[in-house]
Design a protein around this motif. Sequence first.
Motif, PDB file in Angstrom:
ATOM      1  N   LYS A  99     111.616  80.355  79.846  1.00 43.57           N
ATOM      2  CA  LYS A  99     111.180  80.987  78.607  1.00 43.57           C
ATOM      3  C   LYS A  99     111.240  82.511  78.639  1.00 43.57           C
ATOM      4  O   LYS A  99     110.890  83.164  77.665  1.00 43.57           O
ATOM      5  N   TRP A 100     111.703  83.094  79.742  1.00 43.79           N
ATOM      6  CA  TRP A 100     111.718  84.547  79.885  1.00 43.79           C
ATOM      7  C   TRP A 100     113.105  85.057  80.208  1.00 43.79           C
ATOM      8  O   TRP A 100     113.874  84.397  80.909  1.00 43.79           O
ATOM      9  N   PHE A 101     113.403  86.221  79.697  1.00 42.77           N
ATOM     10  CA  PHE A 101     114.625  86.975  79.978  1.00 42.77           C
ATOM     11  C   PHE A 101     114.149  88.361  80.398  1.00 42.77           C
ATOM     12  O   PHE A 101     113.435  89.031  79.647  1.00 42.77           O
ATOM     13  N   ILE A 102     114.499  88.773  81.622  1.00 42.39           N
ATOM     14  CA  ILE A 102     113.953  90.006  82.199  1.00 42.39           C
ATOM     15  C   ILE A 102     115.099  90.859  82.717  1.00 42.39           C
ATOM     16  O   ILE A 102     115.970  90.367  83.434  1.00 42.39           O
ATOM     17  N   TYR A 103     115.087  92.138  82.372  1.00 44.68           N
ATOM     18  CA  TYR A 103     116.106  93.059  82.879  1.00 44.68           C
ATOM     19  C   TYR A 103     115.502  94.433  83.115  1.00 44.68           C
ATOM     20  O   TYR A 103     114.469  94.791  82.545  1.00 44.68           O
ATOM     21  N   PHE A 104     116.164  95.190  83.978  1.00 50.52           N
ATOM     22  CA  PHE A 104     115.736  96.534  84.355  1.00 50.52           C
ATOM     23  C   PHE A 104     116.718  97.524  83.757  1.00 50.52           C
ATOM     24  O   PHE A 104     117.924  97.385  83.920  1.00 50.52           O
ATOM     25  N   LYS A 105     116.193  98.523  83.043  1.00 48.00           N
ATOM     26  CA  LYS A 105     117.053  99.522  82.415  1.00 48.00           C
ATOM     27  C   LYS A 105     116.277 100.828  82.299  1.00 48.00           C
ATOM     28  O   LYS A 105     115.123 100.830  81.866  1.00 48.00           O
ATOM     29  N   ASP A 106     116.923 101.929  82.662  1.00 49.37           N
ATOM     30  CA  ASP A 106     116.321 103.264  82.507  1.00 49.37           C
ATOM     31  C   ASP A 106     114.909 103.333  83.092  1.00 49.37           C
ATOM     32  O   ASP A 106     113.969 103.780  82.432  1.00 49.37           O
ATOM     33  N   SER A 107     114.753 102.877  84.316  1.00 48.60           N
ATOM     34  CA  SER A 107     113.469 102.890  85.038  1.00 48.60           C
ATOM     35  C   SER A 107     112.385 102.060  84.352  1.00 48.60           C
ATOM     36  O   SER A 107     111.191 102.305  84.536  1.00 48.60           O
ATOM     37  N   GLY A 108     112.787 101.087  83.562  1.00 46.26           N
ATOM     38  CA  GLY A 108     111.814 100.215  82.918  1.00 46.26           C
ATOM     39  C   GLY A 108     112.201  98.759  83.076  1.00 46.26           C
ATOM     40  O   GLY A 108     113.378  98.414  83.135  1.00 46.26           O
ATOM     41  N   LEU A 109     111.202  97.905  83.169  1.00 48.39           N
ATOM     42  CA  LEU A 109     111.408  96.472  83.240  1.00 48.39           C
ATOM     43  C   LEU A 109     111.020  95.890  81.885  1.00 48.39           C
ATOM     44  O   LEU A 109     109.908  96.108  81.403  1.00 48.39           O
ATOM     45  N   PHE A 110     111.950  95.171  81.265  1.00 52.47           N
ATOM     46  CA  PHE A 110     111.748  94.590  79.949  1.00 52.47           C
ATOM     47  C   PHE A 110     111.611  93.081  80.112  1.00 52.47           C
ATOM     48  O   PHE A 110     112.513  92.434  80.646  1.00 52.47           O
ATOM     49  N   LEU A 111     110.490  92.543  79.666  1.00 52.21           N
ATOM     50  CA  LEU A 111     110.232  91.110  79.753  1.00 52.21           C
ATOM     51  C   LEU A 111     110.189  90.560  78.335  1.00 52.21           C
ATOM     52  O   LEU A 111     109.282  90.878  77.557  1.00 52.21           O
ATOM     53  N   ARG A 112     111.190  89.758  77.991  1.00 52.55           N
ATOM     54  CA  ARG A 112     111.365  89.229  76.641  1.00 52.55           C
ATOM     55  C   ARG A 112     111.262  87.709  76.654  1.00 52.55           C
ATOM     56  O   ARG A 112     111.598  87.056  77.645  1.00 52.55           O
ATOM     57  N   ARG A 113     110.864  87.161  75.534  1.00 59.47           N
ATOM     58  CA  ARG A 113     110.926  85.718  75.356  1.00 59.47           C
ATOM     59  C   ARG A 113     112.396  85.359  75.161  1.00 59.47           C
ATOM     60  O   ARG A 113     113.109  85.995  74.373  1.00 59.47           O
ATOM     61  N   SER A 114     112.860  84.369  75.882  1.00 55.99           N
ATOM     62  CA  SER A 114     114.296  84.071  75.904  1.00 55.99           C
ATOM     63  C   SER A 114     114.810  83.511  74.581  1.00 55.99           C
ATOM     64  O   SER A 114     115.961  83.738  74.234  1.00 55.99           O
ATOM     65  N   TRP A 115     114.029  82.784  73.839  1.00 57.36           N
ATOM     66  CA  TRP A 115     114.522  82.175  72.607  1.00 57.36           C
ATOM     67  C   TRP A 115     114.497  83.134  71.431  1.00 57.36           C
ATOM     68  O   TRP A 115     115.336  83.062  70.548  1.00 57.36           O
ATOM     69  N   THR A 116     113.491  84.024  71.386  1.00 59.42           N
ATOM     70  CA  THR A 116     113.317  84.884  70.215  1.00 59.42           C
ATOM     71  C   THR A 116     113.751  86.325  70.448  1.00 59.42           C
ATOM     72  O   THR A 116     113.954  87.063  69.488  1.00 59.42           O
ATOM     73  N   GLY A 117     113.841  86.745  71.709  1.00 59.98           N
ATOM     74  CA  GLY A 117     114.175  88.132  72.023  1.00 59.98           C
ATOM     75  C   GLY A 117     113.004  89.083  71.850  1.00 59.98           C
ATOM     76  O   GLY A 117     113.157  90.299  71.974  1.00 59.98           O
ATOM     77  N   ARG A 118     111.823  88.560  71.581  1.00 57.78           N
ATOM     78  CA  ARG A 118     110.647  89.412  71.399  1.00 57.78           C
ATOM     79  C   ARG A 118     110.282  90.099  72.712  1.00 57.78           C
ATOM     80  O   ARG A 118     110.169  89.444  73.748  1.00 57.78           O
ATOM     81  N   LEU A 119     110.078  91.402  72.638  1.00 54.88           N
ATOM     82  CA  LEU A 119     109.662  92.170  73.809  1.00 54.88           C
ATOM     83  C   LEU A 119     108.154  92.013  73.958  1.00 54.88           C
ATOM     84  O   LEU A 119     107.387  92.452  73.110  1.00 54.88           O
ATOM     85  N   ILE A 120     107.737  91.374  75.047  1.00 57.62           N
ATOM     86  CA  ILE A 120     106.322  91.107  75.268  1.00 57.62           C
ATOM     87  C   ILE A 120     105.731  92.150  76.214  1.00 57.62           C
ATOM     88  O   ILE A 120     104.626  92.629  75.986  1.00 57.62           O
TER      89      ILE A 120
END
Length: 170
Positions: A99-120
């Motif tokens: 249920k999660w999609f996580i990536y690192f970009k510009d010194s930040g970790l973004f944790l999103r819901r995989s189905w909706t793309g919502r940044l949690i």
Amino acid sequence: MRQFLSRFPPQHFLDDWVSFPAGATEGIPDKIADPQDYLRRAFGANAAYILSGSTETAHGTERLPMPARKSLITLDLAFSAFDSYLIRRGFSPIEMENKWFIYFKDSGLFLRRSWTGRLIYHVAFQERGDTLYASHAHANRDPEQWPNGSDEYDRRELLALINILLLNKR
């Protein structure tokens, strides 16, 4: 290699067991899963993901911005060089149950819901050589996007996601 194998033991991906050739893996258990299958499961099936880790565009969902309603979560976390490497690799879902999609970009970790793309969650890191330090994170407080919102819940959830999905610490 030993540190990676201890964190991602072949037994974690058990299907069939085969042996590596004698002497090929000094200090590694005699029997581990098929090497190709093991690497695919540990690093991902997609060649681009194996080389770069998860990226902002690796998962096909829309990427919604963090809403104006958010909360600041205090963290004070420092990660070893190896854990920092794993955090930078992120996590791309490989099955519907992820249920999660996580990536690192510009010194930040973004944790999103995989189905909706919502940044949690968005974790701000300071990079200190090979290591990462996190002083705080933002948590989504839009009740239509993330109804779970309490600071204590989100702190525990965020730490669990990092430890389980990225660092494979159970």
